[in-house]
Design a protein around this motif. Structure first.
Motif, mmCIF file in Angstrom:
data_model
loop_
_atom_site.group_PDB
_atom_site.id
_atom_site.type_symbol
_atom_site.label_atom_id
_atom_site.label_comp_id
_atom_site.label_asym_id
_atom_site.label_seq_id
_atom_site.Cartn_x
_atom_site.Cartn_y
_atom_site.Cartn_z
ATOM 1 N N THR A 153 35.903 38.528 39.488
ATOM 2 C CA THR A 153 35.701 39.981 39.438
ATOM 3 C C THR A 153 36.040 40.593 40.798
ATOM 4 N N PHE A 154 36.134 41.910 40.834
ATOM 5 C CA PHE A 154 36.504 42.561 42.081
ATOM 6 C C PHE A 154 35.509 42.282 43.198
ATOM 7 N N ASP A 155 34.201 42.353 42.920
ATOM 8 C CA ASP A 155 33.302 42.141 44.064
ATOM 9 C C ASP A 155 33.230 40.684 44.512
ATOM 10 N N ASP A 156 33.443 39.745 43.588
ATOM 11 C CA ASP A 156 33.572 38.352 44.030
ATOM 12 C C ASP A 156 34.850 38.156 44.845
ATOM 13 N N TYR A 157 35.882 38.863 44.426
ATOM 14 C CA TYR A 157 37.141 38.801 45.156
ATOM 15 C C TYR A 157 36.955 39.315 46.589
ATOM 16 N N ILE A 158 36.255 40.440 46.709
ATOM 17 C CA ILE A 158 35.977 40.993 48.040
ATOM 18 C C ILE A 158 35.090 40.038 48.836
ATOM 19 N N ALA A 159 34.071 39.474 48.180
ATOM 20 C CA ALA A 159 33.194 38.513 48.858
ATOM 21 C C ALA A 159 34.014 37.350 49.417
ATOM 22 N N CYS A 160 34.958 36.895 48.620
ATOM 23 C CA CYS A 160 35.822 35.790 49.027
ATOM 24 C C CYS A 160 36.685 36.190 50.229
ATOM 25 N N CYS A 161 37.322 37.348 50.151
ATOM 26 C CA CYS A 161 38.176 37.821 51.259
ATOM 27 C C CYS A 161 37.371 38.010 52.537
ATOM 28 N N VAL A 162 36.185 38.609 52.406
ATOM 29 C CA VAL A 162 35.363 38.902 53.577
ATOM 30 C C VAL A 162 34.923 37.614 54.259
ATOM 31 N N LYS A 163 34.446 36.669 53.451
ATOM 32 C CA LYS A 163 33.942 35.429 54.016
ATOM 33 C C LYS A 163 35.070 34.622 54.659
ATOM 34 N N LEU A 164 36.181 34.574 53.974
ATOM 35 C CA LEU A 164 37.319 33.836 54.499
ATOM 36 C C LEU A 164 37.779 34.443 55.820
#
Ligand code: CA
Ligand code: CA
Length: 196
Positions: A153-164
């Motif tokens: 989902t979009f917020d998991d995608y953002i979570a992934c980008c942010v953490k990475l």
């Protein structure tokens, strides 16, 4: 040599994923984003994680009415909180907005059927396009971690980008020679991973 052929030993290419340096605005109040920032920030003139969550949820940026993940909001703040205040001032908020819009544009481009989710293969493509130099095994482990029923989902995608991005920045600060190699003490490793 973890990242062959990339001058500067970049973990990701500059220009994408990187926060724009951002010019200083002498007349901050002239900035179109300022009014929005002021409304979100409230009386203290700073945006905290709860305020960011409310604003992202209301903006419908994740394409639904589901509250935006609070943990992701905390991560976003820590990623760009240059003065370590734990909140976002206007310039920090502006940088966040730019980064977020870039990621959103990417997400939309990869979500070709407009379902509001991307699949792990699309995430892999997105991470590569962002310039993260990761092995296929690592990318697939990351994709698996952020998928729900095979979709991201979009917020998991953002979570992934942010953490990475935050982990990459943290690693890079310790990698003085920019060779993609750091010797971690246990305590330092825990500090850099757990503080993100
Ligand atoms: Ca506030
Ligand atoms: Ca701050």
């Amino acid at each position: 040599m973890a990242y062959p052929g990339h001058p500067g030993g970049g973990y990701y290419q500059s220009g994408y994923g990187a926060a724009p340096g951002g010019p200083v605005f002498p007349g901050q109040t002239q900035d179109p984003l300022y009014g929005y920032f002021a409304a979100v920030a409230g009386q203290d003139g700073q945006v905290d994680a709860d305020e960011l969550q409310r604003c992202l949820t209301q903006s419908g940026i994740s394409g639904g009415y589901k509250p935006f993940n609070l943990e992701t909001c905390r991560l976003m703040i820590s990623m760009l909180d240059r003065d370590m205040s734990g909140k976002m001032g206007f310039n920090e908020f502006k940088d966040l907005w730019a980064v977020l819009n870039g990621w959103r544009q990417h997400f939309i481009n990869f979500d070709s059927d407009r379902s509001g989710t991307v699949d792990p293969q699309e995430l892999q493509k997105a991470l590569t396009t962002m310039g993260f130099r990761l092995s296929p095994q690592t990318v697939s482990a990351v994709a698996k971690r952020y998928s729900t029923n095979g979709k991201i989902t979009f917020d998991d995608y953002i979570a992934c980008c942010v953490k990475l991005r935050a982990l990459t920045d943290s690693f890079r600060r310790r990698d003085a020679a920019q060779q993609g190699v750091v010797n971690f003490q246990y305590d330092d490793f825990i500090q850099s991973v757990m503080s993100i």
